[in-house]
Design an enzyme around this catalytic site. Structure first.
Site, PDB file in Angstrom:
ATOM      1  N   PHE A  13       0.830  -1.215   0.000  1.00 11.59           N
ATOM      2  CA  PHE A  13       0.000   0.000   0.000  1.00 11.59           C
ATOM      3  C   PHE A  13       0.863   1.263   0.000  1.00 11.59           C
ATOM      4  CE2 PHE A  13      -4.253  -1.641   2.012  1.00 11.59           C
ATOM      5  CZ  PHE A  13      -4.243  -2.730   1.142  1.00 11.59           C
ATOM      6  N   HIS A  95      13.004  -2.149   1.958  1.00  7.01           N
ATOM      7  CA  HIS A  95      12.383  -1.795   0.675  1.00  7.01           C
ATOM      8  C   HIS A  95      13.234  -0.687   0.033  1.00  7.01           C
ATOM      9  CE1 HIS A  95       9.596  -0.140  -2.255  1.00  7.01           C
ATOM     10  NE2 HIS A  95       9.019  -1.329  -2.229  1.00  7.01           N
ATOM     11  N   GLU A 143      13.740  -6.236  -6.402  1.00  5.21           N
ATOM     12  CA  GLU A 143      13.096  -5.090  -7.045  1.00  5.21           C
ATOM     13  C   GLU A 143      14.167  -4.196  -7.639  1.00  5.21           C
ATOM     14  OE1 GLU A 143      10.727  -3.064  -4.004  1.00  5.21           O
ATOM     15  OE2 GLU A 143       9.055  -4.029  -4.993  1.00  5.21           O
ATOM     16  N   SER A 203       1.575   0.151  -7.403  1.00  2.00           N
ATOM     17  CA  SER A 203       0.806   1.188  -8.108  1.00  2.00           C
ATOM     18  C   SER A 203      -0.275   0.634  -9.041  1.00  2.00           C
ATOM     19  CB  SER A 203       1.749   2.092  -8.890  1.00  2.00           C
ATOM     20  OG  SER A 203       2.607   1.306  -9.693  1.00  2.00           O
TER      21      SER A 203
HETATM   22  O1  G3P Z   1       6.968  -3.224  -3.053  1.00  2.00           O
HETATM   23  C1  G3P Z   1       6.595  -3.303  -4.390  1.00  2.00           C
HETATM   24  C2  G3P Z   1       6.729  -2.005  -5.087  1.00  2.00           C
HETATM   25  O2  G3P Z   1       7.923  -1.333  -4.805  1.00  2.00           O
HETATM   26  C3  G3P Z   1       6.532  -2.155  -6.579  1.00  2.00           C
HETATM   27  O3  G3P Z   1       5.942  -0.967  -6.975  1.00  2.00           O
HETATM   28  O4  G3P Z   1       4.328   0.369  -8.232  1.00  2.00           O
HETATM   29  O5  G3P Z   1       6.123  -0.887  -9.457  1.00  2.00           O
HETATM   30  O6  G3P Z   1       4.217  -2.146  -8.407  1.00  2.00           O
HETATM   31  P1  G3P Z   1       5.114  -0.906  -8.346  1.00  2.00           P
END
Ligand code: G3P
Length: 222
Positions: A13, A95, A143, A203
């Site tokens: 979120f 994160h 990520e 998002s």
């Molecule tokens: O924790 C997941 C987030 O950082 C990914 O963001 O907006 O690319 O799905 P988004």
């Protein structure tokens, strides 16, 4: 019957207004409804002030961060005991929007293990993931920061890195996840094909006009 994907979906979120306060509860209830309908495990990562949604839904709730301090004189810190008391089953750690030094990550994992809190530790490179894996978190999420919130999926832009990341965990109990730019059923399917057991999404679902429709599309491709 559309083939269900066996996957773990963590909806982060973040601090989006669409997922704060009353809207955090509303979105968490949407996630619970989709999880129930699709039988796919959906976990929500909410702001510390919204963890109490855990008392009103039946899907797991994560904090987005905790500090490693013991209870006492640590003004403003978020402690593992507090998120557990509020109903969280664990927390994201490191994160890319809240990066931590390795020694801090180590202390957080240690403190969470004592309290039976799950740790989903994020890494922004395969190299960093290799280092953090030695600390034996519950799960790791790869990520690539520059892809976050772009709609350009890490699974399409960096498939070889995602595959290399997932292969780090083949002989371990650590669950590999990936995230950044994931915004379609194809992106999710590719994550599984590359060896991940789930995805971190934010998002595309949180900021969607019809959050339930987008969530169902992720999971069932409809
Ligand atoms: O924790 C997941 C987030 O950082 C990914 O963001 O907006 O690319 O799905 P988004």
């Amino acid at each position: 019957m559309v083939k269900k994907l066996k996957l773990i979906t963590i909806i982060n979120f973040k601090t989006y207004k669409e997922a704060t306060g009353a809207r955090a509860l509303k979105l968490a209830q949407v996630c619970e409804k989709v999880s129930k309908k699709t039988k796919v495990k959906i976990i929500v990562a909410v702001q510390a002030t919204d963890i109490s949604v855990a008392k009103k839904i039946k899907i797991p709730v994560l904090a987005q961060h905790v500090d490693y301090f013991e209870q006492g004189r640590h003004t403003g810190k978020i402690l593992p005991e507090v998120i557990k008391e509020a109903g969280a089953v664990g927390t994201l750690v490191n994160h890319s929007e809240n990066k931590l030094p390795l020694k801090t990550i180590k202390k957080i994992i240690k403190r969470c293990k004592v309290l039976n809190l799950l740790t989903i530790v994020c890494a922004s490179s395969v190299q960093q993931a290799r280092q953090i894996a030695k600390l034996k978190p519950y799960a790791m999420a790869y990520e690539v920061p520059e892809l976050i919130a772009t709609g350009k999926s890490i699974t399409k832009i960096k498939p070889d890195s995602v595959k290399a990341f997932a292969s780090l965990f083949k002989k371990t109990r650590i669950i590999p996840l990936c995230g950044a730019g994931i915004s379609s059923h194809e992106d999710v399917k590719l994550a599984l094909k590359l060896g991940c057991k789930g995805v971190l999404v934010s998002s595309a679902s949180v900021k969607a006009k019809n959050q339930e429709k987008v969530l169902r599309e992720f999971i069932l491709g409809i």
